[in-house]
Design a protein around this motif. Structure first.
Motif, PDB file in Angstrom:
ATOM      1  N   ASP A 121     -12.879   7.848   1.600  1.00 51.50           N
ATOM      2  CA  ASP A 121     -11.703   8.995   1.439  1.00 51.50           C
ATOM      3  C   ASP A 121     -11.148   8.752   0.263  1.00 51.50           C
ATOM      4  O   ASP A 121     -10.554   7.603  -0.189  1.00 51.50           O
ATOM      5  CB  ASP A 121     -10.983   9.135   2.735  1.00 51.50           C
ATOM      6  CG  ASP A 121     -11.867   9.134   3.971  1.00 51.50           C
ATOM      7  OD1 ASP A 121     -12.661  10.071   3.739  1.00 51.50           O
ATOM      8  OD2 ASP A 121     -11.382   8.794   5.065  1.00 51.50           O
ATOM      9  N   PRO A 122     -10.761   9.852  -0.484  1.00 48.20           N
ATOM     10  CA  PRO A 122      -9.726   9.703  -1.552  1.00 48.20           C
ATOM     11  C   PRO A 122      -8.204   9.347  -1.012  1.00 48.20           C
ATOM     12  O   PRO A 122      -7.811  10.055   0.157  1.00 48.20           O
ATOM     13  CB  PRO A 122      -9.835  10.993  -2.227  1.00 48.20           C
ATOM     14  CG  PRO A 122     -10.686  12.012  -1.586  1.00 48.20           C
ATOM     15  CD  PRO A 122     -11.122  11.264  -0.385  1.00 48.20           C
ATOM     16  N   PHE A 123      -7.363   8.704  -1.710  1.00 48.70           N
ATOM     17  CA  PHE A 123      -6.174   8.438  -1.316  1.00 48.70           C
ATOM     18  C   PHE A 123      -5.060   8.079  -2.188  1.00 48.70           C
ATOM     19  O   PHE A 123      -5.634   7.574  -3.365  1.00 48.70           O
ATOM     20  CB  PHE A 123      -6.314   7.105  -0.206  1.00 48.70           C
ATOM     21  CG  PHE A 123      -4.917   6.804   0.721  1.00 48.70           C
ATOM     22  CD1 PHE A 123      -4.551   7.942   1.573  1.00 48.70           C
ATOM     23  CD2 PHE A 123      -4.184   5.726   0.072  1.00 48.70           C
ATOM     24  CE1 PHE A 123      -3.242   7.422   2.514  1.00 48.70           C
ATOM     25  CE2 PHE A 123      -3.166   5.401   1.054  1.00 48.70           C
ATOM     26  CZ  PHE A 123      -2.682   6.255   2.163  1.00 48.70           C
ATOM     27  N   PRO A 124      -3.888   8.398  -2.257  1.00 51.94           N
ATOM     28  CA  PRO A 124      -2.856   7.999  -3.257  1.00 51.94           C
ATOM     29  C   PRO A 124      -2.688   6.828  -3.836  1.00 51.94           C
ATOM     30  O   PRO A 124      -2.995   5.830  -2.878  1.00 51.94           O
ATOM     31  CB  PRO A 124      -1.734   8.658  -2.935  1.00 51.94           C
ATOM     32  CG  PRO A 124      -2.090   9.636  -1.659  1.00 51.94           C
ATOM     33  CD  PRO A 124      -3.279   9.139  -1.115  1.00 51.94           C
ATOM     34  N   THR A 125      -2.782   6.477  -4.991  1.00 41.77           N
ATOM     35  CA  THR A 125      -2.485   5.022  -5.335  1.00 41.77           C
ATOM     36  C   THR A 125      -1.577   5.397  -6.729  1.00 41.77           C
ATOM     37  O   THR A 125      -1.427   6.231  -7.039  1.00 41.77           O
ATOM     38  CB  THR A 125      -3.756   4.625  -6.306  1.00 41.77           C
ATOM     39  OG1 THR A 125      -4.409   5.222  -7.339  1.00 41.77           O
ATOM     40  CG2 THR A 125      -4.693   4.352  -4.869  1.00 41.77           C
ATOM     41  N   VAL A 164      -8.993   0.842   3.968  1.00 44.71           N
ATOM     42  CA  VAL A 164      -9.508   1.494   5.080  1.00 44.71           C
ATOM     43  C   VAL A 164     -10.026   3.015   4.511  1.00 44.71           C
ATOM     44  O   VAL A 164     -10.979   3.446   4.668  1.00 44.71           O
ATOM     45  CB  VAL A 164      -8.613   1.974   6.101  1.00 44.71           C
ATOM     46  CG1 VAL A 164      -9.100   2.883   7.202  1.00 44.71           C
ATOM     47  CG2 VAL A 164      -8.346   0.553   7.039  1.00 44.71           C
ATOM     48  N   HIS A 165      -9.092   3.574   3.540  1.00 46.03           N
ATOM     49  CA  HIS A 165      -9.619   4.697   3.132  1.00 46.03           C
ATOM     50  C   HIS A 165     -10.787   4.505   2.033  1.00 46.03           C
ATOM     51  O   HIS A 165     -11.651   5.465   2.226  1.00 46.03           O
ATOM     52  CB  HIS A 165      -8.541   5.562   2.500  1.00 46.03           C
ATOM     53  CG  HIS A 165      -7.697   6.244   3.239  1.00 46.03           C
ATOM     54  ND1 HIS A 165      -7.828   7.613   3.856  1.00 46.03           N
ATOM     55  CD2 HIS A 165      -6.362   5.874   4.221  1.00 46.03           C
ATOM     56  CE1 HIS A 165      -6.814   7.768   4.684  1.00 46.03           C
ATOM     57  NE2 HIS A 165      -5.916   7.050   4.627  1.00 46.03           N
ATOM     58  N   GLY A 166     -10.737   3.458   1.261  1.00 48.95           N
ATOM     59  CA  GLY A 166     -11.692   3.134   0.262  1.00 48.95           C
ATOM     60  C   GLY A 166     -13.049   3.038   0.894  1.00 48.95           C
ATOM     61  O   GLY A 166     -13.874   3.502   0.507  1.00 48.95           O
ATOM     62  N   ILE A 167     -13.137   2.037   1.884  1.00 54.43           N
ATOM     63  CA  ILE A 167     -14.326   1.906   2.698  1.00 54.43           C
ATOM     64  C   ILE A 167     -14.930   3.055   3.179  1.00 54.43           C
ATOM     65  O   ILE A 167     -16.132   3.038   3.792  1.00 54.43           O
ATOM     66  CB  ILE A 167     -14.309   0.605   3.336  1.00 54.43           C
ATOM     67  CG1 ILE A 167     -13.442   0.581   4.575  1.00 54.43           C
ATOM     68  CG2 ILE A 167     -14.030  -0.617   2.605  1.00 54.43           C
ATOM     69  CD1 ILE A 167     -13.608  -0.634   5.596  1.00 54.43           C
ATOM     70  N   SER A 168     -13.918   3.959   3.874  1.00 53.37           N
ATOM     71  CA  SER A 168     -14.364   5.310   4.553  1.00 53.37           C
ATOM     72  C   SER A 168     -14.800   6.195   3.570  1.00 53.37           C
ATOM     73  O   SER A 168     -15.318   7.207   4.098  1.00 53.37           O
ATOM     74  CB  SER A 168     -13.403   5.570   5.459  1.00 53.37           C
ATOM     75  OG  SER A 168     -12.823   4.812   6.389  1.00 53.37           O
ATOM     76  N   THR A 227     -13.251   4.262  -4.669  1.00 57.27           N
ATOM     77  CA  THR A 227     -13.656   2.989  -5.463  1.00 57.27           C
ATOM     78  C   THR A 227     -12.064   2.158  -5.889  1.00 57.27           C
ATOM     79  O   THR A 227     -12.047   1.068  -5.824  1.00 57.27           O
ATOM     80  CB  THR A 227     -14.635   3.034  -6.462  1.00 57.27           C
ATOM     81  OG1 THR A 227     -15.821   3.708  -5.835  1.00 57.27           O
ATOM     82  CG2 THR A 227     -14.867   1.859  -7.284  1.00 57.27           C
ATOM     83  N   VAL A 228     -11.316   3.285  -6.438  1.00 57.96           N
ATOM     84  CA  VAL A 228     -10.274   2.748  -7.061  1.00 57.96           C
ATOM     85  C   VAL A 228      -9.243   2.325  -5.837  1.00 57.96           C
ATOM     86  O   VAL A 228      -8.465   1.147  -6.087  1.00 57.96           O
ATOM     87  CB  VAL A 228      -9.358   3.881  -7.693  1.00 57.96           C
ATOM     88  CG1 VAL A 228      -7.811   3.476  -7.888  1.00 57.96           C
ATOM     89  CG2 VAL A 228     -10.224   4.460  -9.026  1.00 57.96           C
ATOM     90  N   ASN A 229      -9.389   2.898  -4.560  1.00 57.66           N
ATOM     91  CA  ASN A 229      -8.503   2.392  -3.620  1.00 57.66           C
ATOM     92  C   ASN A 229      -8.877   1.085  -2.956  1.00 57.66           C
ATOM     93  O   ASN A 229      -8.251   0.019  -2.791  1.00 57.66           O
ATOM     94  CB  ASN A 229      -8.502   3.379  -2.547  1.00 57.66           C
ATOM     95  CG  ASN A 229      -7.585   4.447  -2.750  1.00 57.66           C
ATOM     96  OD1 ASN A 229      -6.307   4.105  -2.300  1.00 57.66           O
ATOM     97  ND2 ASN A 229      -7.858   5.731  -3.123  1.00 57.66           N
ATOM     98  N   VAL A 230     -10.177   0.742  -2.947  1.00 54.84           N
ATOM     99  CA  VAL A 230     -10.755  -0.557  -2.598  1.00 54.84           C
ATOM    100  C   VAL A 230     -10.395  -1.511  -3.607  1.00 54.84           C
ATOM    101  O   VAL A 230      -9.715  -2.867  -3.262  1.00 54.84           O
ATOM    102  CB  VAL A 230     -12.436  -0.739  -2.354  1.00 54.84           C
ATOM    103  CG1 VAL A 230     -12.817  -2.089  -2.441  1.00 54.84           C
ATOM    104  CG2 VAL A 230     -12.784   0.221  -1.120  1.00 54.84           C
ATOM    105  N   VAL A 231     -10.303  -1.428  -5.019  1.00 56.35           N
ATOM    106  CA  VAL A 231      -9.935  -2.386  -5.879  1.00 56.35           C
ATOM    107  C   VAL A 231      -8.582  -2.642  -5.843  1.00 56.35           C
ATOM    108  O   VAL A 231      -7.932  -3.832  -5.730  1.00 56.35           O
ATOM    109  CB  VAL A 231     -10.226  -1.839  -7.413  1.00 56.35           C
ATOM    110  CG1 VAL A 231      -9.504  -2.752  -8.320  1.00 56.35           C
ATOM    111  CG2 VAL A 231     -11.881  -1.777  -7.441  1.00 56.35           C
ATOM    112  N   TRP A 232      -7.733  -1.458  -5.634  1.00 60.92           N
ATOM    113  CA  TRP A 232      -6.044  -1.529  -5.397  1.00 60.92           C
ATOM    114  C   TRP A 232      -5.895  -2.438  -4.198  1.00 60.92           C
ATOM    115  O   TRP A 232      -5.052  -3.144  -4.272  1.00 60.92           O
ATOM    116  CB  TRP A 232      -5.506   0.025  -5.273  1.00 60.92           C
ATOM    117  CG  TRP A 232      -4.072  -0.400  -5.360  1.00 60.92           C
ATOM    118  CD1 TRP A 232      -3.232   0.448  -4.433  1.00 60.92           C
ATOM    119  CD2 TRP A 232      -3.097  -0.994  -6.237  1.00 60.92           C
ATOM    120  NE1 TRP A 232      -2.079  -0.033  -4.630  1.00 60.92           N
ATOM    121  CE2 TRP A 232      -1.966  -0.708  -5.854  1.00 60.92           C
ATOM    122  CE3 TRP A 232      -3.301  -1.894  -7.552  1.00 60.92           C
ATOM    123  CZ2 TRP A 232      -0.833  -1.274  -6.363  1.00 60.92           C
ATOM    124  CZ3 TRP A 232      -2.352  -2.176  -7.964  1.00 60.92           C
ATOM    125  CH2 TRP A 232      -1.061  -1.860  -7.766  1.00 60.92           C
TER     126      TRP A 232
END
Length: 116
Positions: A30-34, A24-28, A48-53
């Motif tokens: 928004d940066p988010f912790p990973t 959700v954060h990735g496609i929105s 992008t890292v969030n979507v991949v994760w």
């Protein structure tokens, strides 16, 4: 079912629950912790890292779902699967509530923004 199938059911729930916030954060946008942020799990990663994760978690969760025989293992397998979802979701809600204020950018307030 063997005991290890329930282990897989539990972790399938955990991995699949972890897909949601990162995707959700990735496609929105928004940066988010990973785990790849600095510091891991507390700093922000790119969308992008969030979507991949999220996709890595989806693949792992689906594989564990199949191996754990969640859909054909009976009611206990489903209960263990949902316990995995609940466990990770609850833990992440507490974790992200603690680190989110530190990651929010400070907004500048002006007289014009107060009138809107």
């Amino acid at each position: 079912m063997s005991w290890y199938n329930y282990f897989f059911c539990f972790f399938a729930g955990m991995f699949l629950a972890n897909v949601v916030p990162h995707f959700v954060h990735g496609i929105s946008g928004d940066p988010f912790p990973t785990p790849f942020a600095h510091p891991p799990g507390k700093g922000l990663s790119s969308p992008t890292v969030n979507v991949v994760w999220a996709l890595v978690n989806l693949i792992a969760g689906y594989a564990l779902f199949r191996v754990g025989k969640v859909s054909s293992g009976g009611n206990l397998a489903l209960v263990v699967f949902f316990i995995g979802i609940a466990a990770l979701s609850t833990w992440l809600s507490v974790l992200f509530a603690k680190i989110k204020p530190a990651n929010r950018p400070r907004e500048k307030t002006s007289a014009n923004s107060l009138l809107v």
